[in-house]
Structure formats: structure tokens, C-alpha cells
Design a protein around this motif. Structure first.
Motif, short mmCIF file in Angstrom:
data_model
loop_
_atom_site.label_atom_id
_atom_site.label_comp_id
_atom_site.label_asym_id
_atom_site.label_seq_id
_atom_site.Cartn_x
_atom_site.Cartn_y
_atom_site.Cartn_z
N ASN A 14 -52.25 -23.42 14.21
CA ASN A 14 -51.29 -22.31 14.21
C ASN A 14 -51.16 -21.68 15.60
O ASN A 14 -50.07 -21.28 16.02
CB ASN A 14 -51.72 -21.25 13.20
CG ASN A 14 -51.52 -21.69 11.76
OD1 ASN A 14 -50.73 -22.60 11.50
ND2 ASN A 14 -52.23 -21.08 10.84
N THR A 64 -48.97 -11.84 21.30
CA THR A 64 -47.62 -11.37 20.96
C THR A 64 -46.61 -11.94 21.97
O THR A 64 -46.98 -12.36 23.07
CB THR A 64 -47.55 -9.84 21.00
OG1 THR A 64 -47.79 -9.40 22.35
CG2 THR A 64 -48.59 -9.23 20.07
N LYS A 107 -56.00 -13.10 21.51
CA LYS A 107 -55.30 -13.39 20.25
C LYS A 107 -55.41 -12.19 19.31
O LYS A 107 -56.40 -11.46 19.36
CB LYS A 107 -55.92 -14.61 19.59
CG LYS A 107 -55.79 -15.89 20.39
CD LYS A 107 -56.48 -17.05 19.66
CE LYS A 107 -56.33 -18.35 20.40
NZ LYS A 107 -57.04 -19.45 19.71
N PRO A 108 -54.42 -11.98 18.45
CA PRO A 108 -53.18 -12.76 18.34
C PRO A 108 -52.24 -12.46 19.51
O PRO A 108 -52.05 -11.29 19.88
CB PRO A 108 -52.59 -12.28 17.02
CG PRO A 108 -53.13 -10.90 16.84
CD PRO A 108 -54.50 -10.90 17.43
N ASN A 142 -49.12 -24.07 17.71
CA ASN A 142 -47.70 -24.00 17.34
C ASN A 142 -47.04 -22.73 17.89
O ASN A 142 -45.89 -22.76 18.33
CB ASN A 142 -47.55 -24.04 15.82
CG ASN A 142 -47.97 -25.39 15.24
OD1 ASN A 142 -47.98 -26.39 15.95
ND2 ASN A 142 -48.31 -25.40 13.96
N LEU A 143 -47.77 -21.62 17.87
CA LEU A 143 -47.21 -20.36 18.38
C LEU A 143 -46.94 -20.45 19.87
O LEU A 143 -45.86 -20.08 20.35
CB LEU A 143 -48.17 -19.21 18.09
CG LEU A 143 -47.70 -17.83 18.57
CD1 LEU A 143 -46.45 -17.39 17.82
CD2 LEU A 143 -48.83 -16.80 18.41
#
Length: 237
Positions: free
Chosen positions: A13, A103, A100-101, A16-17
Motif C-alpha cells: 500500500n 500526505t 508515514k502516513p 502504491n501510494l
């Protein structure tokens, strides 16, 4: 700006981000996606990239362990959920440190920093061109013109319109700006902070974004970190 990069992260994930951010906001070429450090080692041996996004917490080898195995000139943007590794990241050729996360806003800030880095918009990254190549010079301190061996100097510390010159035996106060002194020095002297020029031959260790010389702990500022690490990496195994 056309740059090439690779993502190294064991979380699909997260990969992918970053891939989505790169595709939507930059002209960079994403050359590879690696999901563990061993895969990344193989990939980077066969593929050249301008920089890598490197996760710190990965199985088998951590991002820090992987970074220590890569050529010292490898440019890195660390990605992690843990802020406590930030100081250790300065031991490598680190461009940025993303928590993380991640932005979109923070990624765009990193984008500007990365492109500025490769665009050589930071004057402090340019190597200092030596104006002199002597093993000594004379310093006027008060009414005395004193001879100083460059090898005995530990560091220079700027104090407004004055500079404090520190050797292993004495301190001298010089009526000069630190910038003027910097222009007359070459390796092994390196500017590491707005207030400090150090003799790299005299340092004992680099730890937690600080340099240790004798009993002095000197901070490394972000502005001068790359020039300092370039000098250190010349002699790194």
C-alpha cells in the motif's frame, strides 16, 4: 524535472501510494519497485537511478542496514512511521525524511526539495574552492601577529563580526567574518553550520547529527550537511 527513482518498501500500500503521487505530480521515471532489501540490492546493482525512496522498517535487512551497504553517494529519501531514526539518517546522503502516513502536501514539499537538490540550487553544496594551499597562516589577535599551523586547528566558531579560532592549546579571537575565512580554506576544513567550520582531521565521530571534536559537540545544519558528508564519504569504507 526529469529524474529517475526506485521505491523500496515491504508494504504494498505504501509503494502504491508513492507510485500514485509520482505519476500524478512529477515527471520522474519510476524505474523499479522492490519489496525487500535483498531484492533492492540486486536491482540497484543493475539499474542506475538518481535517488531511492527507502523504508526503514523491513524484514531481513532494515533500511538503515541496506543504506550502509550501498555506495555512499546513493541519494536517499527515507520513509518510515518512526521519527526516532531521523538523526541516524544524516549518516547517509539523505535528501529528505518522510514520516508515514505520507500526505500529498508533504510529498509535494519533498518534491520541491528533491528537485532543488538535483538542480544545484543550494550554494552550500558546491565544493569550496581553495584560495590558499599553505600549512600555516598568520592571525592578528590584539597587537600580536601569530603563526598558526593549520594542522593544530580544531574548529572556527563565528561570533557576529568575530571568529573564535580553537586549537588544542589555545583560543584566539579574530576580527573577521566566518564567511571570509571559509573562502581562504580548503579540505580538510568544511563548513558544517552557520557558526562553525571544522577540521575533519580532528573530528573523532559523527553521532546524532553532531560532530565530536575534543570535548566539543558541534551541530551539523541541513544547509551544510551534504557538503560535509561528501568530504566524509571520500574516506568511508
Amino acid at each position: 524535472m526529469n529524474l529517475s527513482c526506485a521505491i523500496i518498501d515491504d508494504e504494498p500500500n505504501a509503494v502504491n501510494l508513492l507510485e500514485m503521487f509520482i505519476q500524478q505530480t512529477t515527471q520522474w521515471e519510476l524505474k523499479g519497485k522492490c519489496y525487500d532489501a535483498l531484492e533492492a540490492l540486486t536491482f540497484l546493482k543493475d539499474h542506475s537511478v538518481d535517488f531511492i525512496f527507502l523504508d526503514i522498517n523491513m524484514p531481513h535487512l532494515t533500511g538503515m542496514e541496506l543504506a550502509s551497504l550501498l555506495p555512499p553517494t546513493t541519494k536517499i529519501v527515507f520513509t518510515t512511521a518512526y521519527s526516532e531514526y531521523a538523526a541516524d539518517s544524516y549518516l547517509f546522503s539523505t535528501i529528505d525524511y518522510l514520516l508515514k502516513p505520507i500526505t500529498l502536501k508533504r510529498f509535494l514539499t519533498a518534491t520541491q526539495k528533491i528537485e532543488s537538490y538535483f538542480g544545484n540550487n543550494e550554494p552550500a553544496r558546491q565544493p569550496i574552492q581553495p584560495a590558499i594551499d599553505y600549512d600555516y597562516f598568520f592571525v592578528k589577535s590584539g597587537k600580536v601577529l601569530q603563526k598558526i599551523l593549520l594542522s593544530t586547528i580544531l574548529y572556527f566558531e563565528g561570533e557576529k563580526e568575530y571568529v573564535r579560532l580553537i586549537t588544542g592549546q589555545e583560543q584566539l579571537l579574530i576580527y573577521r567574518r566566518l564567511k571570509d575565512i571559509e573562502e581562504q580554506l580548503s579540505s580538510p576544513f568544511v563548513r558544517v553550520h552557520n557558526s562553525y567550520i571544522i577540521n575533519t582531521k580532528q573530528l573523532t565521530k559523527v553521532e546524532d547529527n553532531h560532530i565530536h571534536i575534543a570535548d566539543k559537540k558541534i551541530p551539523i545544519s541541513e544547509k551544510f550537511r551534504d557538503g560535509f558528508m561528501a568530504e566524509i564519504n571520500k574516506r568511508r569504507f
